[in-house]
Design a protein around this motif. Structure first.
Motif, PDB file in Angstrom:
ATOM      1  N   VAL A 193       0.738  -4.175  -8.987  1.00 49.73           N
ATOM      2  CA  VAL A 193       0.404  -2.986  -8.198  1.00 49.73           C
ATOM      3  C   VAL A 193       1.116  -1.732  -8.712  1.00 49.73           C
ATOM      4  N   PHE A 248       6.960   7.792  -9.833  1.00 49.70           N
ATOM      5  CA  PHE A 248       7.637   6.530 -10.141  1.00 49.70           C
ATOM      6  C   PHE A 248       6.655   5.484 -10.666  1.00 49.70           C
ATOM      7  N   ILE A 295       0.820  -1.215   0.000  1.00 48.25           N
ATOM      8  CA  ILE A 295       0.000   0.000   0.000  1.00 48.25           C
ATOM      9  C   ILE A 295       0.856   1.269   0.000  1.00 48.25           C
ATOM     10  N   PRO A 296       1.816   1.391   0.945  1.00 47.29           N
ATOM     11  CA  PRO A 296       2.630   2.607   0.934  1.00 47.29           C
ATOM     12  C   PRO A 296       3.448   2.765  -0.343  1.00 47.29           C
ATOM     13  N   LEU A 297       3.978   1.657  -0.878  1.00 49.56           N
ATOM     14  CA  LEU A 297       4.739   1.764  -2.122  1.00 49.56           C
ATOM     15  C   LEU A 297       3.867   2.313  -3.234  1.00 49.56           C
ATOM     16  N   PHE A 298       2.657   1.779  -3.325  1.00 55.20           N
ATOM     17  CA  PHE A 298       1.718   2.228  -4.355  1.00 55.20           C
ATOM     18  C   PHE A 298       1.462   3.722  -4.229  1.00 55.20           C
ATOM     19  N   LYS A 299       1.161   4.183  -3.024  1.00 55.09           N
ATOM     20  CA  LYS A 299       0.897   5.610  -2.814  1.00 55.09           C
ATOM     21  C   LYS A 299       2.147   6.457  -3.090  1.00 55.09           C
ATOM     22  N   MET A 300       3.293   5.959  -2.594  1.00 53.72           N
ATOM     23  CA  MET A 300       4.543   6.675  -2.781  1.00 53.72           C
ATOM     24  C   MET A 300       4.858   6.795  -4.269  1.00 53.72           C
ATOM     25  N   TYR A 301       4.656   5.712  -5.015  1.00 53.42           N
ATOM     26  CA  TYR A 301       4.969   5.718  -6.448  1.00 53.42           C
ATOM     27  C   TYR A 301       4.050   6.668  -7.202  1.00 53.42           C
TER      28      TYR A 301
END
Lengths: 287, 277
Positions: free
Chosen positions: B213, B132, B121-127
């Motif tokens: 994702v 990115f 979840i955080p990676l998705f939001k961060m990207y």
């Protein structure tokens, strides 16, 4: 030599930064998200342990938890057991290398491909399994839409893929066992089972712990093969925790709830890993 | 004695049959036409070789060719990037007497202990928020990062087994730290590099979840996402199964080749990770 001293820290920095930015900060942030109600777009609303309390009321979650436990238990029963069996027997037959390669092949292909192959194997009309059953005079079944048959059918597909891995590890373990005690057993007239049970198996304990732990952790995290074969269906009946987490977060956009499932799963996996590390280190002291 | 080997042979032959059962019909299927697939029994041979047309269909219409190249680049970049960065860090941690060496190691290694779901979840939001998302760079950086913890674990253990006198001698001769790493320690750890390349390339090649994702467009998506989306058995949408199987076989070639070429190192790697030597 100040430069040299500094360089030793600079060597660590890139790897450390990558891990912290891409893995550790996200992991921490998931904990935060798990205490919120969030659709992924708006502003997260803090609800404390609300998502975690929701678990006991959510029958999809409970089904998913039950399926995960079934996966864990039956992968142990099938994959680890068969891995040991094959490793123990394979060197005593002719064409041992041919048999080893046969079990080795599935581990070189991906879980997605394994899923595709078995999706076809189990397909109701033309699938290999039903064709064979009908030839033998049994009725075919819809393997992937009957509950709980679909979970067991997928566990068998996973067993097919993973026995080779367990075989390789057990073969490594068997190589380290000294031959004298086994020979002595034979001379003393011990049966096959007695030799295995009282001499070989105790010496395989460390390696068995490793295989069991790997198998436990892998089946807690099982995702790809279910996603390909049933996508957790029909009606979310064959989901495991990892699949539920994905569906809640990225299909239904219940990101707070998805994060809570991820944290729950992580706590379980960390607990199992901790027991495993404790067991292994305890044993090393005894040697 | 005779009874015993009879039992062993029976068990092994039954298991062998169960294990070959999915392989042979799948390979055969990739050579059939879609029509033959609908009317033939699974053991029947195709009337002529349709593998070429099947593969071309999967390759072009389903864009598997594009996905294949994407994953090849991710696998090479991710595995080599992680091997380089983690061997450098491990060299320093294991050999250069840095303060808090074990602490640094522990932080990096802790990236191996969580289930992958915890990052999603955080990676998705961060990207999404950093741009990115759905880029080649974003995927490559992520794959490098996710491979670093395990590589560091292996390299640190490996470097600790190499004698420390080499470093002392080289430093007396005026070599810089980096030169000692690059000219002496890295070449000495060739077998660890081979093991890790095999493991990490295979991991990246087989990844489905992060590819789903973190990407959206065909020019960035990895191969397993492409394959997983092709299947239409469930939906009953009349997917061309033979060409799907041809694509799946082709997508397995790189890892099968790697395992065949590096089999010795695979066994070695399993020994390193399981027996803790």
């Amino acid at each position: 030599m100040v430069g040299e001293k500094l360089s030793s820290y600079l060597f660590i920095l890139p790897a450390l930064a990558m891990v912290v930015i891409f893995l550790l900060i996200p992991a921490g942030y998931t904990v935060v998200v798990s205490f919120t109600k969030w659709d992924g777009l708006g502003i997260p609303k803090f609800i404390g342990f609300g998502n975690y309390f929701q678990f006991v009321r959510d029958h999809v979650f409970l089904t998913s938890l039950r399926n995960t436990v079934i996966w864990v238990i039956f992968t142990l029963a099938f994959s680890v057991f068969l891995g040991l069996l094959v490793a123990y027997f394979v060197n005593r037959i002719r064409l041992a290398n041919l048999f080893k390669s046969l079990f080795y092949i599935p581990l070189t292909i991906s879980a997605v491909t394994t899923g595709l192959i078995w999706l076809w194997m189990y397909s109701p009309d033309l699938g290999v399994v039903n064709t064979l059953l009908r030839l033998l005079g049994f009725p075919g079944r819809s393997w992937l839409s009957e509950v709980p048959l679909n979970t067991y059918a997928m566990i068998w597909a996973w067993t097919w893929k993973t026995v080779g891995m367990n075989m390789v590890i057990f073969l490594i373990g068997l190589q380290t066992i000294p031959t004298e005690p086994v020979e002595a057993c034979k001379i003393d007239g011990a049966t096959e089972w007695q030799t295995f049970r009282y001499v070989v198996f105790p010496m395989l304990r460390t390696i068995t712990t490793v295989v069991v732990a790997m198998s436990l952790i892998n089946s807690f995290n099982i995702f790809d093969i279910i996603y390909v074969m049933t996508d957790g269906g029909p009606y979310r009946s064959s989901e495991t925790l990892a699949v539920s987490m994905f569906r809640e977060s990225f299909v239904l956009f219940h990101m707070g709830y998805g994060a809570a499932i991820a944290i729950f799963l992580s706590v379980v996996v960390l607990f199992v890993s901790w027991i495993y590390v404790r067991e292994v280190t305890k044993r090393e002291v005894h040697y | 004695m005779k009874v015993r080997s009879l039992i062993i042979y029976t068990i092994m032959i039954v298991l062998g049959f169960l294990w070959i059962l999915p392989i042979w019909p799948t390979v055969l299927l990739a050579f059939k036409s879609n029509q033959e697939f609908g009317i033939q029994r699974f053991w029947q041979l195709p009337s002529q070789n349709f593998f070429g047309p099947n593969l071309i269909k999967a390759w072009n219409q389903a864009k598997l060719g594009r996905y294949f190249i994407n994953s090849l680049i991710y696998g090479l970049l991710g595995a080599w990037g992680a091997i380089f960065l983690s061997s450098l860090a491990s060299f320093s941690i294991a050999r250069l007497k840095v303060k808090g060496a074990f602490g640094w190691f522990f932080v990096i290694w802790s990236g191996t202990i969580f289930p992958f779901q915890i990052y999603l979840i955080p990676l998705f939001k961060m990207y999404i928020s950093t741009g990115f998302y759905d880029t080649f760079l974003g995927m490559s950086l992520f794959y490098i990062a996710i491979c670093i913890p395990f590589c560091t674990f292996i390299f640190r253990n490996y470097f600790l087994t190499l004698p420390g006198e080499v470093l002392e001698a080289a430093k007396l001769d005026g070599c810089s730290n980096f030169k000692v790493y690059w000219k002496i320690y890295l070449p000495l750890s060739r077998s660890a590099v081979a093991v890790l390349f095999l493991f990490q390339f295979t991991w990246i090649w087989n990844d489905l979840m992060f590819g789903m994702v973190l990407t959206r467009s065909a020019s960035v998506r990895p191969i397993m996402v492409g394959l997983a989306q092709l299947q239409g058995f469930r939906a009953g949408s009349g997917t061309d199964i033979p060409s799907l199987m041809a694509g799946a076989l082709m997508a397995s070639v790189p890892t099968i080749l790697l395992f065949a070429l590096l089999q010795r190192y695979f066994i070695e790697g399993m020994r390193l990770t399981t027996a803790g030597e």
